[in-house]
Design a protein around this motif. Sequence first.
Motif, PDB file in Angstrom:
ATOM      1  N   GLU A 138      -2.422   1.034   7.545  1.00  0.00           N
ATOM      2  CA  GLU A 138      -2.741  -0.246   6.923  1.00  0.00           C
ATOM      3  C   GLU A 138      -2.145  -1.399   7.731  1.00  0.00           C
ATOM      4  O   GLU A 138      -2.795  -2.442   7.907  1.00  0.00           O
ATOM      5  CB  GLU A 138      -2.212  -0.269   5.486  1.00  0.00           C
ATOM      6  CG  GLU A 138      -2.222  -1.621   4.813  1.00  0.00           C
ATOM      7  CD  GLU A 138      -3.628  -2.146   4.600  1.00  0.00           C
ATOM      8  OE1 GLU A 138      -3.779  -3.382   4.504  1.00  0.00           O
ATOM      9  OE2 GLU A 138      -4.574  -1.339   4.533  1.00  0.00           O
ATOM     10  N   SER A 178      -8.229  -3.870   6.595  1.00  0.00           N
ATOM     11  CA  SER A 178      -7.570  -3.340   5.395  1.00  0.00           C
ATOM     12  C   SER A 178      -8.492  -2.482   4.536  1.00  0.00           C
ATOM     13  O   SER A 178      -8.099  -1.392   4.107  1.00  0.00           O
ATOM     14  CB  SER A 178      -6.991  -4.492   4.566  1.00  0.00           C
ATOM     15  OG  SER A 178      -5.931  -5.114   5.259  1.00  0.00           O
ATOM     16  N   VAL A 199       0.835  -1.204   0.000  1.00  0.00           N
ATOM     17  CA  VAL A 199       0.000   0.000   0.000  1.00  0.00           C
ATOM     18  C   VAL A 199       0.867   1.251   0.000  1.00  0.00           C
ATOM     19  O   VAL A 199       0.600   2.211  -0.743  1.00  0.00           O
ATOM     20  CB  VAL A 199      -0.942  -0.020   1.216  1.00  0.00           C
ATOM     21  CG1 VAL A 199      -1.620   1.332   1.402  1.00  0.00           C
ATOM     22  CG2 VAL A 199      -1.995  -1.100   1.041  1.00  0.00           C
ATOM     23  N   LEU A 255      -7.747   1.495   3.676  1.00  0.00           N
ATOM     24  CA  LEU A 255      -7.637   1.963   2.300  1.00  0.00           C
ATOM     25  C   LEU A 255      -8.743   2.949   1.954  1.00  0.00           C
ATOM     26  O   LEU A 255      -8.559   3.811   1.076  1.00  0.00           O
ATOM     27  CB  LEU A 255      -7.682   0.765   1.346  1.00  0.00           C
ATOM     28  CG  LEU A 255      -6.409  -0.090   1.329  1.00  0.00           C
ATOM     29  CD1 LEU A 255      -6.603  -1.324   0.475  1.00  0.00           C
ATOM     30  CD2 LEU A 255      -5.224   0.724   0.826  1.00  0.00           C
TER      31      LEU A 255
END
Length: 360
Positions: free
Chosen positions: A247, A258, A228, A262
């Motif tokens: 994350e 997750s 990420v 995000l």
Amino acid sequence: MQPGTAPPVTPFLRTAAAYAWRLLVVGLLVYSLFAVLGRFHEIGVALFLGLVITALLRPVADIVARGLPRPLAVALTLLGGIALVLGVLALVGEAVAGERTTLVREFKEGIGRIEDWLVQPPFRLHPEALSDVQTRIGHFLSDHRSTLVSTALSGAGHVVAVLTTLALALFSAVFFIHAGDRQWAWFQDQLPRPVRGRVGIAGRAAWRTFTGYTHGIVLVAATNAVLVGLALWLLGVPLAVPLALLEFVAAFVPLIGSPVALAVAAVVALASQGPLVAVIVIALIVVMGQIEGHLLHPLVMSWAVRLHPLVVAVSVIAGSIAAGIVGAVVAVPLVSVVWSVHTALREARGTPRDGATGVL
């Protein structure tokens, strides 16, 4: 049936009644256990964190102890772990401080872009509605300034509780890493001799599963964070390092953490880089979910935890309902340990064993 005689009871009803009162007793004991844990949840969380630290650092301490005395090896291992965590936090703080000016400017411009985007098709919001929202937010903050300040001050007590919990976790980890096997042997010696073997089997299975889960989830979280962070950096999204750390922390809540982390990154991308980059980050949520569900978890954790995804999802939701974020984090390893203990005892049924083999 003669008067005064009891009506006949079928065997099925007798069996159901026997199981019913036993289930009621077990349910009462489980409820009492959770009530006690809820009353002293800080101690439970501290001991859980101490076991997590032990699972991560015990192998390192064992290696260091080959060339140094055991107490010194434990001290160096813990100090090295603390230094690593503080170094990561310092790196995140430096990244936030270095991008603060640029971030404020980009967010101001990004808010304007979001407003222009909402005014245009297909949303066609009235410009005055957006300005009215900003005005209301400003009025709310000014009118409730005292309430916000008092809430922030009351949060100082929570900070003290968190620091106390962390201190107890480190204190527990010192003894677990240094002499956890002797502590487990002492505990087994206090039990009646006929049950020591089964307790030993259960303890070994529980610790093997817990350490496997801990190592696996840390590896999965670190992999997610690196992927990420690299993707956000390539997309030019600000605060890539703090978002990667978010994350990493969120990955400890399987299936749910997750996507939430995000989603925060998508909001930052929308405000700073516009809708196109935000859509790419949203697509990244789908990709990361596929990688985590079909590659990382089966590859890294299948040897330690064998739970169906539905069981994992139900466990996370039930844990979050029962104890919030802490419950969501603890639920899956708890269910995994219980299932592994059940499996080990079932396989060892009819094979009497004795002894006080160490677990930690």
